[in-house]
Design an enzyme around this catalytic site. Structure first.
Site, PDB file in Angstrom:
ATOM      1  N   ASN A   7      43.474  48.992  45.726  1.00 30.88           N
ATOM      2  CA  ASN A   7      42.399  48.100  45.322  1.00 30.88           C
ATOM      3  C   ASN A   7      42.321  46.990  46.378  1.00 30.88           C
ATOM      4  O   ASN A   7      43.098  46.043  46.358  1.00 30.88           O
ATOM      5  CB  ASN A   7      42.743  47.544  43.930  1.00 30.88           C
ATOM      6  CG  ASN A   7      41.652  46.647  43.376  1.00 30.88           C
ATOM      7  OD1 ASN A   7      40.740  46.250  44.094  1.00 30.88           O
ATOM      8  ND2 ASN A   7      41.759  46.333  42.094  1.00 30.88           N
ATOM      9  N   ARG A  92      39.701  51.933  44.636  1.00 28.37           N
ATOM     10  CA  ARG A  92      38.674  51.218  43.876  1.00 28.37           C
ATOM     11  C   ARG A  92      37.613  50.726  44.869  1.00 28.37           C
ATOM     12  O   ARG A  92      37.937  50.047  45.849  1.00 28.37           O
ATOM     13  CB  ARG A  92      39.279  50.017  43.163  1.00 28.37           C
ATOM     14  CG  ARG A  92      38.238  49.225  42.435  1.00 28.37           C
ATOM     15  CD  ARG A  92      38.624  47.796  42.309  1.00 28.37           C
ATOM     16  NE  ARG A  92      37.579  47.032  41.655  1.00 28.37           N
ATOM     17  CZ  ARG A  92      37.451  45.742  41.771  1.00 28.37           C
ATOM     18  NH1 ARG A  92      38.293  45.052  42.510  1.00 28.37           N
ATOM     19  NH2 ARG A  92      36.493  45.118  41.154  1.00 28.37           N
ATOM     20  N   HIS A 181      32.480  46.054  37.231  1.00 24.61           N
ATOM     21  CA  HIS A 181      33.468  46.278  36.161  1.00 24.61           C
ATOM     22  C   HIS A 181      33.175  47.570  35.392  1.00 24.61           C
ATOM     23  O   HIS A 181      33.547  47.700  34.219  1.00 24.61           O
ATOM     24  CB  HIS A 181      33.468  45.130  35.127  1.00 24.61           C
ATOM     25  CG  HIS A 181      33.913  43.812  35.669  1.00 24.61           C
ATOM     26  ND1 HIS A 181      33.318  42.637  35.283  1.00 24.61           N
ATOM     27  CD2 HIS A 181      34.888  43.476  36.535  1.00 24.61           C
ATOM     28  CE1 HIS A 181      33.901  41.626  35.909  1.00 24.61           C
ATOM     29  NE2 HIS A 181      34.861  42.116  36.679  1.00 24.61           N
ATOM     30  N   LEU A 210      35.999  39.955  29.882  1.00 25.92           N
ATOM     31  CA  LEU A 210      36.150  38.526  30.144  1.00 25.92           C
ATOM     32  C   LEU A 210      37.498  38.287  30.802  1.00 25.92           C
ATOM     33  O   LEU A 210      38.528  38.176  30.129  1.00 25.92           O
ATOM     34  CB  LEU A 210      36.039  37.726  28.833  1.00 25.92           C
ATOM     35  CG  LEU A 210      34.788  37.970  27.989  1.00 25.92           C
ATOM     36  CD1 LEU A 210      34.804  37.108  26.731  1.00 25.92           C
ATOM     37  CD2 LEU A 210      33.513  37.704  28.788  1.00 25.92           C
ATOM     38  N   ARG A 242      33.239  31.510  39.877  1.00 26.88           N
ATOM     39  CA  ARG A 242      31.840  31.848  40.189  1.00 26.88           C
ATOM     40  C   ARG A 242      30.902  31.182  39.196  1.00 26.88           C
ATOM     41  O   ARG A 242      31.193  31.118  38.001  1.00 26.88           O
ATOM     42  CB  ARG A 242      31.643  33.369  40.126  1.00 26.88           C
ATOM     43  CG  ARG A 242      32.107  34.072  41.376  1.00 26.88           C
ATOM     44  CD  ARG A 242      32.097  35.579  41.194  1.00 26.88           C
ATOM     45  NE  ARG A 242      33.435  36.074  40.953  1.00 26.88           N
ATOM     46  CZ  ARG A 242      33.722  37.324  40.626  1.00 26.88           C
ATOM     47  NH1 ARG A 242      32.768  38.210  40.483  1.00 26.88           N
ATOM     48  NH2 ARG A 242      34.967  37.699  40.445  1.00 26.88           N
ATOM     49  N   GLY A 332      41.589  39.809  30.698  1.00 23.22           N
ATOM     50  CA  GLY A 332      42.544  38.719  30.456  1.00 23.22           C
ATOM     51  C   GLY A 332      42.193  37.781  29.313  1.00 23.22           C
ATOM     52  O   GLY A 332      42.993  37.567  28.401  1.00 23.22           O
ATOM     53  N   GLU A 388      43.161  48.649  34.695  1.00 20.95           N
ATOM     54  CA  GLU A 388      42.292  49.230  35.711  1.00 20.95           C
ATOM     55  C   GLU A 388      43.024  50.242  36.603  1.00 20.95           C
ATOM     56  O   GLU A 388      42.520  51.331  36.867  1.00 20.95           O
ATOM     57  CB  GLU A 388      41.712  48.102  36.571  1.00 20.95           C
ATOM     58  CG  GLU A 388      40.524  48.557  37.368  1.00 20.95           C
ATOM     59  CD  GLU A 388      39.792  47.417  38.051  1.00 20.95           C
ATOM     60  OE1 GLU A 388      40.428  46.405  38.388  1.00 20.95           O
ATOM     61  OE2 GLU A 388      38.583  47.558  38.236  1.00 20.95           O
TER      62      GLU A 388
HETATM   63  P1  AMP Z   1      42.002  39.081  34.440  1.00 22.38           P
HETATM   64  O1  AMP Z   1      41.053  38.817  35.577  1.00 22.38           O
HETATM   65  O2  AMP Z   1      41.522  40.167  33.517  1.00 22.38           O
HETATM   66  O3  AMP Z   1      43.429  39.277  34.883  1.00 22.38           O
HETATM   67  O4  AMP Z   1      42.010  37.748  33.535  1.00 22.38           O
HETATM   68  C1  AMP Z   1      42.470  36.531  34.049  1.00 22.38           C
HETATM   69  C2  AMP Z   1      42.050  35.421  33.115  1.00 22.38           C
HETATM   70  O5  AMP Z   1      42.577  35.687  31.800  1.00 22.38           O
HETATM   71  C3  AMP Z   1      42.562  34.053  33.529  1.00 22.38           C
HETATM   72  O6  AMP Z   1      41.528  33.096  33.369  1.00 22.38           O
HETATM   73  C4  AMP Z   1      43.642  33.786  32.511  1.00 22.38           C
HETATM   74  O7  AMP Z   1      43.808  32.421  32.250  1.00 22.38           O
HETATM   75  C5  AMP Z   1      43.075  34.469  31.303  1.00 22.38           C
HETATM   76  N1  AMP Z   1      44.113  34.665  30.288  1.00 22.38           N
HETATM   77  C6  AMP Z   1      45.164  35.492  30.309  1.00 22.38           C
HETATM   78  N2  AMP Z   1      45.926  35.330  29.183  1.00 22.38           N
HETATM   79  C7  AMP Z   1      45.306  34.382  28.450  1.00 22.38           C
HETATM   80  C8  AMP Z   1      45.565  33.751  27.194  1.00 22.38           C
HETATM   81  N3  AMP Z   1      46.624  34.074  26.462  1.00 22.38           N
HETATM   82  N4  AMP Z   1      44.715  32.794  26.767  1.00 22.38           N
HETATM   83  C9  AMP Z   1      43.644  32.450  27.492  1.00 22.38           C
HETATM   84  N5  AMP Z   1      43.332  33.009  28.672  1.00 22.38           N
HETATM   85  C10 AMP Z   1      44.143  33.948  29.148  1.00 22.38           C
END
Ligand code: AMP
Length: 401
Positions: A7, A92, A181, A210, A242, A332, A388
């Site tokens: 990736n 990816r 995505h 998200l 962004r 996340g 992913e």
């Molecule tokens: P990702 O791009 O899918 O890895 O998501 C990253 C985002 O998920 C970041 O903004 C993290 O702060 C958020 N995140 C991960 N765990 C939590 C949580 N327990 N509560 C709030 N946000 C989270």
């Protein structure tokens, strides 16, 4: 099958080696800030995943990959005896343009089309293509697949993918909504259909990815009919750094007022806006939620704006669907933040999306796909864990098989 998942981003490289039969991870590597001073790559091998830090200052993205291949070949802790043990590579690819409506094995013809897609994602596709070129040299007998972020969205109708611009920009430059995505939305939709106990082709779903990046997709009868990300992944929701959708006239206004270059404006919109820009603190939702709880007004405003934009996108896609059976939360923030979900759905109960606060609670539930709405909620709310790299590995293995 042992699959190397690659990736590659503009300044990042994430790789995993995955044994797809048992869904076992054998290696994880992450290089960030490639090209910047002090860039490093963290590499960890199964079974203990102790991290080794490898300096990669001055290296390009494919050069980092080459260093990783050397480690896999020579490191005494490497989970494989030789590079020949890698049975397939899954890449990816952010933009597949109108050429690719599904994942594909990369032969000469596909590679030529891939290079034509570079201008659609100039930050992401060229380093990914450079990695493919390198892998074709170093693993000449290993099949390689491309798994596209855009492929799932090629079912969108023209009314959703065209912009109200003079038609020549679509015809001559390919300017249209491509979305992103896609692998995540496809997977989330399938998992939600499983949770509902219905075939995917019979249900209408609004899938919300998200994470640091964010997008929402209307999935009608298994097909993406609209999505919030556009020509690039800058459109749509407010994200970590962004801006998401803003009045396009703001761009030219700021550029004129501050006499800044296109590159600088690009950086402001992509790297300095969103949750980071509004909170002034962090792009990380966890930090911003904590600061908001502690009384920081800017952080509270960032969360309010984030939630409001997610609610509006869900509402607009509800209007785009012929039926809505469930809203699906993933990535996340969507998977892990019960607080964020509670805030989003507090505003959507009147549309028939009624959260069960107890089921929404994450205690002991991280990583569990489940329905979190009340039993008689007209529209169900689901949480699905996204992975992913595992999905890319499995798609690659299915293609090679
Ligand atoms: P990702 O791009 O899918 O890895 O998501 C990253 C985002 O998920 C970041 O903004 C993290 O702060 C958020 N995140 C991960 N765990 C939590 C949580 N327990 N509560 C709030 N946000 C989270």
């Amino acid at each position: 099958m042992i699959v190397l998942v690659v990736n590659a981003g503009s300044s990042t490289l994430k790789c995993q080696l995955i044994q797809t039969d048992g869904k076992i991870r054998l290696m994880k590597a992450l290089a960030e800030r490639i090209g910047a001073a002090g860039a490093c790559m963290e590499v960890a091998f199964a079974p203990d995943f102790r991290e080794q830090t490898v300096p990669v200052e001055g290296c390009t993205v494919p050069e980092c990959l080459s260093i990783l291949l050397d480690m896999l070949e020579r490191d005494p802790d490497s989970p494989i005896a030789s590079l020949d043990d890698i049975q397939a590579v899954g890449n990816r690819i952010v933009a597949g343009g109108e050429y690719f409506s599904e994942s594909t094995l990369i032969d000469d013809e596909a590679f030529e089309k891939l290079t034509r897609c570079e201008e659609l994602a100039p930050l992401h596709n060229p380093p990914a293509d450079a990695c493919i070129r390198l892998l074709r040299e170093r693993l000449p007998h290993t099949p390689e697949a491309a798994v596209f972020d855009t492929a799932f969205h090629t079912t969108m109708p023209p009314k959703a993918y065209l912009y109200p611009l003079p038609q020549r920009y679509y015809q001559d430059y390919g300017i249209r909504r491509y979305g992103a995505h896609g692998t995540s939305h496809r997977y989330a939709a399938q998992q939600a259909a499983n949770l509902l106990g219905r075939p995917l082709k019979d249900v209408g779903l609004i899938t919300c990815h998200l994470g640091n990046g964010g997008s929402i997709t209307a999935v009608n009868h298994g097909e993406s009919i609209d999505t919030t990300m556009g020509f690039t992944p800058l459109e749509g929701l407010m994200m970590g750094t962004r801006s998401g959708s803003i009045d396009p006239a703001i761009v030219t206004y700021i550029m004129r007022r501050d006499s800044i270059s296109f590159e600088e404006m690009d950086r402001i919109l992509n790297k300095e806006s969103g949750i980071l820009g509004v909170s002034g603190l962090s792009a990380d939702m966890r930090d911003v939620l904590a600061a908001a709880d502690a009384g920081n007004e800017h952080a509270a405003l960032a969360v309010d704006m984030y939630v409001y934009r997610v609610q509006k996108a869900i509402g607009s896609f509800y209007a785009a669907m012929t039926r809505t059976d469930a809203v699906v939360m993933t990535a996340g923030i969507g998977e892990n933040s019960a607080e964020l979900r509670a805030r989003v759905f507090a505003g959507l109960a009147h549309m028939g999306m009624i959260l069960d606060l107890e089921k929404n609670d994450v205690t002991g539930q991280i990583g569990v796909n489940r329905i979190i709405s009340i039993d008689d909620s007209p529209i169900k709310i689901c949480v699905v864990t996204t992975d992913e790299e595992m999905r890319i590995a499995r798609e690659t293995s299915a293609l090679v098989d």
